[in-house]
Design a protein around this motif. Structure first.
Motif, PDB file in Angstrom:
ATOM      1  N   UNK A  31       0.850  -1.190   0.000  1.00  0.00           N
ATOM      2  CA  UNK A  31       0.000   0.000   0.000  1.00  0.00           C
ATOM      3  C   UNK A  31       0.882   1.234   0.000  1.00  0.00           C
ATOM      4  N   UNK A  32       0.611   2.127  -0.937  1.00  0.00           N
ATOM      5  CA  UNK A  32       1.444   3.324  -1.084  1.00  0.00           C
ATOM      6  C   UNK A  32       0.633   4.565  -0.734  1.00  0.00           C
ATOM      7  N   UNK A  33       1.172   5.369   0.154  1.00  0.00           N
ATOM      8  CA  UNK A  33       0.586   6.657   0.477  1.00  0.00           C
ATOM      9  C   UNK A  33       1.485   7.766  -0.018  1.00  0.00           C
ATOM     10  N   UNK A  34       1.125   9.002   0.307  1.00  0.00           N
ATOM     11  CA  UNK A  34       1.921  10.141  -0.128  1.00  0.00           C
ATOM     12  C   UNK A  34       3.305  10.107   0.500  1.00  0.00           C
ATOM     13  N   UNK A  35       3.367   9.731   1.797  1.00  0.00           N
ATOM     14  CA  UNK A  35       4.626   9.829   2.528  1.00  0.00           C
ATOM     15  C   UNK A  35       5.239   8.490   2.905  1.00  0.00           C
ATOM     16  N   UNK A  36       4.546   7.396   2.646  1.00  0.00           N
ATOM     17  CA  UNK A  36       5.096   6.125   3.107  1.00  0.00           C
ATOM     18  C   UNK A  36       4.541   4.970   2.276  1.00  0.00           C
ATOM     19  N   UNK A  37       5.278   3.868   2.297  1.00  0.00           N
ATOM     20  CA  UNK A  37       4.830   2.622   1.688  1.00  0.00           C
ATOM     21  C   UNK A  37       4.847   1.556   2.775  1.00  0.00           C
ATOM     22  N   UNK A  38       3.784   0.786   2.861  1.00  0.00           N
ATOM     23  CA  UNK A  38       3.715  -0.275   3.851  1.00  0.00           C
ATOM     24  C   UNK A  38       3.318  -1.559   3.168  1.00  0.00           C
ATOM     25  N   UNK A  39       3.649  -2.678   3.811  1.00  0.00           N
ATOM     26  CA  UNK A  39       3.295  -4.005   3.295  1.00  0.00           C
ATOM     27  C   UNK A  39       2.484  -4.715   4.367  1.00  0.00           C
ATOM     28  N   UNK A  40       1.261  -5.069   4.014  1.00  0.00           N
ATOM     29  CA  UNK A  40       0.439  -5.854   4.928  1.00  0.00           C
ATOM     30  C   UNK A  40       0.722  -7.332   4.744  1.00  0.00           C
ATOM     31  N   UNK A  41       1.055  -8.025   5.819  1.00  0.00           N
ATOM     32  CA  UNK A  41       1.373  -9.451   5.765  1.00  0.00           C
ATOM     33  C   UNK A  41       0.166 -10.237   6.260  1.00  0.00           C
ATOM     34  N   UNK A  42      -0.346 -11.090   5.391  1.00  0.00           N
ATOM     35  CA  UNK A  42      -1.499 -11.918   5.733  1.00  0.00           C
ATOM     36  C   UNK A  42      -1.067 -13.372   5.700  1.00  0.00           C
ATOM     37  N   UNK A  43      -1.440 -14.103   6.728  1.00  0.00           N
ATOM     38  CA  UNK A  43      -1.058 -15.510   6.830  1.00  0.00           C
ATOM     39  C   UNK A  43      -0.686 -15.843   8.264  1.00  0.00           C
ATOM     40  N   UNK A  44       0.086 -16.890   8.450  1.00  0.00           N
ATOM     41  CA  UNK A  44       0.549 -17.289   9.781  1.00  0.00           C
ATOM     42  C   UNK A  44       1.728 -16.395  10.166  1.00  0.00           C
ATOM     43  N   UNK A  45       1.412 -15.249  10.771  1.00  0.00           N
ATOM     44  CA  UNK A  45       2.450 -14.251  11.051  1.00  0.00           C
ATOM     45  C   UNK A  45       3.446 -14.737  12.102  1.00  0.00           C
ATOM     46  N   UNK A 201      -4.476   5.294  -8.525  1.00  0.00           N
ATOM     47  CA  UNK A 201      -3.581   6.287  -7.919  1.00  0.00           C
ATOM     48  C   UNK A 201      -4.323   7.612  -7.747  1.00  0.00           C
ATOM     49  N   UNK A 202      -5.473   7.559  -7.106  1.00  0.00           N
ATOM     50  CA  UNK A 202      -6.266   8.750  -6.807  1.00  0.00           C
ATOM     51  C   UNK A 202      -6.819   8.626  -5.389  1.00  0.00           C
TER      52      UNK A 202
END
Length: 345
Positions: A31-45, A201-202
């Motif tokens: 997931x990309x925002x204006x100021x940061x990029x994050x990765x959501x981890x789904x599964x057996x964390x 990207x909106x």
């Protein structure tokens, strides 16, 4: 689990983290925002070691989140976010006015409403090209023609445009013409539509469902964020209760509650909640007083001829009152009203 990437992280760094997650049979949602990029981890964390993930090139932090809505939660992002729409901020420290006609009818009608919006201090123009209505016989909007009119009015006035999308098939077309796409109350839990706007990207305005809880509202936002789009603005627009004197019941308590649970900006729609012209200004004052990051208001030069929601639209005589109310209440709450002459070039 959420992996927060450093601002300087490269695409190769991002790919390395994604491949590492997939090698452990997990799913990675970027997931990309204006100021940061994050990765959501789904599964057996539990099979992923936090320290190992933090050691990967470009990783700033690894956060285990208990909330169901992981990407939009303040557990993940403790500081409230601002979303920029065509350069216009919506978020903490400011109050943003969005105004325009509920429905686009003609170029001249939309241009006059946009002129009224600017006179009120609005920095974003709202207008509906697609109108999901309770009755199949009611005006459904001009569709593509309405989008072209909005684009022409934006060119004439300089106001970035917000409009609703109602079908996943129309998302790309709508996004080509406007600066922010809106998900209306009837589509808040249209999950294929949420996923579709999550891939563009909106920025997205997500209205609360008329019968939805705050948790359901935030989970709908999570659908958008999980597909990659973190630029989401929540909009409280009134909920369905037993009361019949107003069109809907404006839940002002939803603003501070949503702001405590989520980092996303929260605005209020005083037009659709009250459903009456005489209630719009009092509800606007209440919205700003309770901490809303903005309001979205209907205006129309001749509401008696409007094809949609004329009784709730403000007229020319109301414009100075709207401008004064937003400016005064923003100042009283220690914030600044966003105005064109105050935007950074």
């Amino acid at each position: 689990m959420v992996i927060v990437m450093q601002p300087s992280a490269s695409e190769d760094d991002l790919s390395t983290v994604v491949e590492f997650i997939r090698s452990g049979n997990g799913e990675a949602f970027v997931s990309r925002g204006v100021n940061r990029t994050v990765i959501g981890l789904v599964g057996d964390v539990d099979q992923f070691d936090d320290h190992h993930l933090r050691s990967l090139q470009g990783v700033a932090d690894v956060v285990r989140i208990s909330a169901k809505y992981k990407l939009v939660s303040r557990e993940h992002h403790p500081h409230r976010s601002a979303v920029r729409v065509g350069g216009v901020p919506i978020g903490p420290d400011t109050v943003t006015l969005i105004a325009g006609p509920c429905a686009v009818e003609t170029f001249d009608q939309t241009l006059e409403a946009a002129t009224m919006a600017r006179e009120a201090g609005a920095t974003l123009l709202r207008g509906g090209a697609y109108k999901p209505r309770s009755s199949p016989y009611a005006f459904q909007g001009l569709g593509p023609l309405g989008l072209r009119i909005l684009a022409e009015v934006r060119e004439a006035t300089g106001l970035p445009v917000v409009t609703e999308v109602v079908s996943p098939a129309d998302v790309d077309l709508v996004a080509e013409h406007v600066d922010m796409v809106q998900i209306g109350t009837r589509n808040m839990q249209n999950f294929p539509l949420l996923q579709a706007v999550g891939a563009i990207d909106k920025p997205v305005m997500l209205k609360r469902g008329m019968s939805s809880t705050i948790e359901e509202w935030l989970m709908a936002a999570e659908y958008i964020a999980q597909r990659g789009n973190l630029d989401i603005v929540l909009c409280e627009r009134g909920i369905r209760t037993f009361e019949t004197e107003t069109r809907n019941t404006l839940d002002v308590s939803a603003v501070p509650v949503a702001q405590q649970l989520s980092h996303l900006p929260v605005i209020i729609d005083p037009s659709h909640s009250g459903g009456r012209r005489d209630l719009v200004l009092p509800l606007t004052r209440a919205a700003i007083a309770v901490g809303a990051d903005g309001v979205i208001v209907d205006v129309h030069a001749t509401p008696e001829t409007a094809l949609c929601d004329g009784p709730q639209a403000l007229v020319h005589a109301d414009i100075p009152l709207l401008a004064a109310a937003v400016e005064a209440f923003a100042t009283a709450s220690g914030r600044t009203m966003v105005r064109t002459d105050r935007l950074a070039v």
